[in-house]
Design a protein around this motif. Structure first.
Motif, PDB file in Angstrom:
ATOM      1  N   UNK A 138      12.369 -11.353 104.382  1.00 39.99           N
ATOM      2  CA  UNK A 138      13.541 -10.829 105.083  1.00 39.99           C
ATOM      3  C   UNK A 138      14.740 -11.754 105.014  1.00 39.99           C
ATOM      4  N   UNK A 139      14.548 -12.953 104.520  1.00 43.76           N
ATOM      5  CA  UNK A 139      15.668 -13.883 104.340  1.00 43.76           C
ATOM      6  C   UNK A 139      16.495 -13.429 103.140  1.00 43.76           C
ATOM      7  N   UNK A 140      17.826 -13.543 103.228  1.00 45.58           N
ATOM      8  CA  UNK A 140      18.690 -13.177 102.112  1.00 45.58           C
ATOM      9  C   UNK A 140      18.442 -14.102 100.920  1.00 45.58           C
ATOM     10  N   UNK A 141      18.679 -13.572  99.726  1.00 48.98           N
ATOM     11  CA  UNK A 141      18.602 -14.360  98.482  1.00 48.98           C
ATOM     12  C   UNK A 141      17.239 -15.013  98.286  1.00 48.98           C
ATOM     13  N   UNK A 142      16.190 -14.279  98.626  1.00 49.44           N
ATOM     14  CA  UNK A 142      14.827 -14.827  98.552  1.00 49.44           C
ATOM     15  C   UNK A 142      13.934 -13.885  97.744  1.00 49.44           C
ATOM     16  N   UNK A 143      13.190 -14.462  96.807  1.00 46.71           N
ATOM     17  CA  UNK A 143      12.299 -13.686  95.950  1.00 46.71           C
ATOM     18  C   UNK A 143      10.871 -14.209  96.069  1.00 46.71           C
ATOM     19  N   UNK A 144       9.916 -13.304  95.979  1.00 50.08           N
ATOM     20  CA  UNK A 144       8.501 -13.685  95.999  1.00 50.08           C
ATOM     21  C   UNK A 144       7.907 -13.369  94.628  1.00 50.08           C
ATOM     22  N   UNK A 145       7.334 -14.398  94.015  1.00 52.57           N
ATOM     23  CA  UNK A 145       6.867 -14.295  92.639  1.00 52.57           C
ATOM     24  C   UNK A 145       5.436 -14.822  92.555  1.00 52.57           C
ATOM     25  N   UNK A 146       4.606 -14.147  91.771  1.00 48.57           N
ATOM     26  CA  UNK A 146       3.259 -14.660  91.538  1.00 48.57           C
ATOM     27  C   UNK A 146       2.195 -13.610  91.703  1.00 48.57           C
ATOM     28  N   UNK A 147       1.142 -13.974  92.439  1.00 48.45           N
ATOM     29  CA  UNK A 147      -0.016 -13.105  92.610  1.00 48.45           C
ATOM     30  C   UNK A 147      -0.226 -12.807  94.095  1.00 48.45           C
ATOM     31  N   UNK A 148      -0.853 -11.661  94.436  1.00 47.90           N
ATOM     32  CA  UNK A 148      -1.131 -11.341  95.845  1.00 47.90           C
ATOM     33  C   UNK A 148      -1.905 -12.468  96.520  1.00 47.90           C
ATOM     34  N   UNK A 149      -1.604 -12.696  97.790  1.00 42.25           N
ATOM     35  CA  UNK A 149      -2.201 -13.814  98.524  1.00 42.25           C
ATOM     36  C   UNK A 149      -3.621 -13.487  98.985  1.00 42.25           C
TER      37      UNK A 149
END
Length: 338
Positions: free
Chosen positions: A257-268
């Motif tokens: 929910x933070x602006x300018x933030x991306x999540x990359x990789x594999x499911x946790x």
């Protein structure tokens, strides 16, 4: 309706009859105390009646309380709780659910890459890797938080235009020193996460107010400061894997929910519950998942975190420029004008 009432009565009658025939009264006492704790605190109690009935049935002829503990492996499975466990006479009994991750590279790195690591990538990107910790007794909060800050400061400058926060080998531990070390990145004057119970009632908030970290209104202070503290809007990529668990997942959720933030990789790894301990007797205690985690938008996490950009394998700690997740982050950062 009559059939339902009759079924409930028969279940109750069955349990009562079993309770009358225990060979050792202490066995029943142990079960009843455990069930009471679970019923009043666990985040998932839909199978509690069948759990109690099965414990009664299997232990009615037990001569000693010592025989009960192994049965709790199945109890936690029925609770769908592989974050909790029973501690009995120095041993741990829980649901040993196998991780779904097949990333052998990262699995091997967990054993050896235990320190915070920070480097500059392409002269403009700050990179920090934070592994799990064992600070379950809250004795290392200062040292862990200060280590994170020290690593950030060692590479930070006005030239750094974006950050990669690598949680791929963060298998958990104490989340509070991690949040304390990263608080400037998370935001300011924001409730960025917390917990809810099975009734969807908020049981705790994570907040940054006037640049201070508050967990359930308790102030957590840090002994060291960032040289360049303005991090609220700087672009960030969060890297995750199937080994990102518990405190690692909660750290990741604090950025959702933070602006300018991306999540990359594999499911946790799907350890997104708060765990509390409850004493049964002087020899035993039960750790239960009591709450689910929520993000700053009040979304509840009953499952694992799915990254915005799923990138499998291709991890390369030896040469970060060849790391597939980092390459994806660098590509995403290009949309920002530095």
């Amino acid at each position: 309706m009559k059939k339902i009432i009759l079924l409930l009565y028969l279940i109750h009658f069955s349990i009562v009859m079993q309770a009358q025939n225990f060979q050792n009264a202490n066995v029943k006492k142990f079960i009843d105390k455990s069930i009471n704790i679970i019923e009043n605190n666990a985040v998932n109690v839909e199978n509690i009646t069948s759990i109690k009935e099965r414990l009664y049935k299997k232990s009615v002829d037990f001569k000693s309380v010592d025989e009960i503990a192994p049965l709790f492996k199945e109890v936690f499975k029925d609770l769908n709780d592989y974050h909790g466990n029973l501690k009995y006479n120095g041993k741990t009994y829980g649901w040993d659910k196998l991780t779904e991750s097949t990333n052998t590279y990262l699995k091997n790195k967990i054993k050896n890459e235990t320190k915070v690591k920070s480097v500059i990538i392409n002269k403009q990107i700050g990179y920090i890797r934070i592994s799990g910790n064992d600070d379950f007794a809250f004795k290392k909060v200062d040292s862990i938080a200060n280590d994170i800050v020290s690593n950030i400061n060692s590479i930070d400058s006005k030239k750094i235009k974006a950050w990669i926060i690598d949680l791929r080998i963060n298998t958990g531990g104490n989340m509070y020193p991690i949040l304390l070390g990263l608080k400037e990145f998370i935001g300011n004057n924001v409730i960025f996460g917390g917990f809810v119970n099975s009734k969807n009632e908020i049981t705790g908030n994570w907040e940054i107010k006037n640049n201070k970290l508050l967990i359930d209104k308790n102030l957590l202070e840090r002994k060291s400061e960032l040289i360049f503290p303005s991090k609220n809007t700087i672009p960030i990529a969060i890297l995750t894997s199937g080994y990102t668990a518990s405190a690692g997942e909660m750290t990741a959720i604090s950025f959702i929910g933070r602006d300018n933030t991306f999540f990359i990789g594999e499911p946790t790894a799907n350890y997104t519950t708060a765990v509390q301990g409850f004493e049964i007797n002087k020899f035993a205690a039960i750790n239960l998942s009591t709450d689910y985690v929520i993000d700053r938008n009040k979304k509840v996490y009953k499952q694992n975190i799915i990254p915005d950009y799923e990138v499998k394998d291709g991890d390369n700690f030896e040469n970060l420029n060849k790391d597939s997740k980092i390459k994806e982050a660098l590509k995403l950062f290009k949309q920002f004008s530095y």
